[in-house]
Write an enzyme that holds these catalytic residues in place. Structure first.
Site, PDB file in Angstrom:
ATOM      1  N   HIS A   1       1.038  -1.318  -0.063  1.00 45.00           N
ATOM      2  CA  HIS A   1       0.530  -0.139  -0.201  1.00 45.00           C
ATOM      3  C   HIS A   1       0.872   1.291  -0.024  1.00 45.00           C
ATOM      4  CE1 HIS A   1       0.972   0.318   4.047  1.00 45.00           C
ATOM      5  NE2 HIS A   1       0.287  -0.625   4.749  1.00 45.00           N
TER       6      HIS A   1
ATOM      7  N   CYS B   1       2.755  -3.253   7.086  1.00 46.80           N
ATOM      8  CA  CYS B   1       3.885  -4.568   5.980  1.00 46.80           C
ATOM      9  C   CYS B   1       3.781  -3.857   4.734  1.00 46.80           C
ATOM     10  CB  CYS B   1       1.995  -4.787   5.123  1.00 46.80           C
ATOM     11  SG  CYS B   1       1.639  -5.698   5.849  1.00 46.80           S
TER      12      CYS B   1
END
Length: 227
Positions: free
Chosen positions: A162, A178
């Site tokens: 992302h 992440c």
């Protein structure tokens, strides 16, 4: 004679190094795929738009690994994400790696894609960071402008690729999250991949080395999977 041998040794070492050098072509941000909402929200960000260090700028590079064109390869050790092209090339993006990114490796597929996603912090993040249970989409949301959700065996791995509201950390590791890319880079990647795209997440210590090459069994777009 010894002096001559040293000279030949230095020359040989130089040739070996030059053979390992990657041909790198840096790419400027292409706003062609920016939608009106992208331009509006990116113009409203409050974070500092710092320049990404040159080694982690988006670039087209030589690619010696064997994954199929259309695959994504995540090299957490070296803070790179590759989108594999044809003819031994790849687009290399700099990334930020968090603890969650180091907790999973293997072969997955893009199971869902979202533009300007909301953020649902984990209980640990809520406790540690003092954030609310829900953060709506927006220019300063930590999920950034795009999110790719990875699935394996039909199940969500909880591993995401992302955007970020902290571009200053591209090329480094931080405490949580992440795989993060700049908002501009994740828009670029998002437009290149579809549902079913194979994502190879390398194990620790299996980074970008010709001696540890792995292969995604299939590349490009696969069939429909969980939305």
């Amino acid at each position: 004679m010894a002096s001559l041998r040293v000279k030949f040794g230095v020359l040989a070492a130089g040739l070996m190094l030059s053979g390992c050098m990657q041909a790198t072509t840096y790419e400027a941000t292409n706003t062609t795929h920016f939608k009106p909402r992208d331009k509006e929200l990116l113009s409203k960000v409050s974070y500092a738009k710092v320049a990404v260090p040159e080694p982690f700028r988006r670039a087209i590079v030589d690619y010696h690994r064997k994954e199929a064109p259309g695959s994504i390869v995540v090299d957490s050790d070296n803070h790179y994400l590759y989108y594999v092209l044809n003819d031994g090339k790849a687009i290399r993006y700099g990334i930020t790696v968090g603890e969650e990114a180091m907790a999973w490796s293997g072969i997955a597929k893009v199971g869902s894609k979202t533009e300007w996603p909301p953020w649902h912090p984990t209980p640990g993040e809520i406790s540690r960071l003092g954030v609310p249970k829900f953060v709506p989409p927006g220019p300063d949301n930590p999920m950034g402008s795009r999110a790719l959700y990875l699935y394996s065996g039909g199940k969500d791995t909880l591993f995401r690729i992302h955007g970020t509201n902290q571009p200053e950390y591209i090329g480094t590791s931080i405490s949580s999250g992440c795989i993060r890319m700049t908002n501009e880079d994740v828009i670029d990647l998002y437009e290149r991949v579809g549902l079913g795209t194979v994502v190879v997440v390398l194990e620790p210590k299996h980074g970008d080395s010709p001696f540890n090459s792995q292969m995604a069994l299939q590349g490009g777009y696969g069939g429909p999977i969980m939305q």
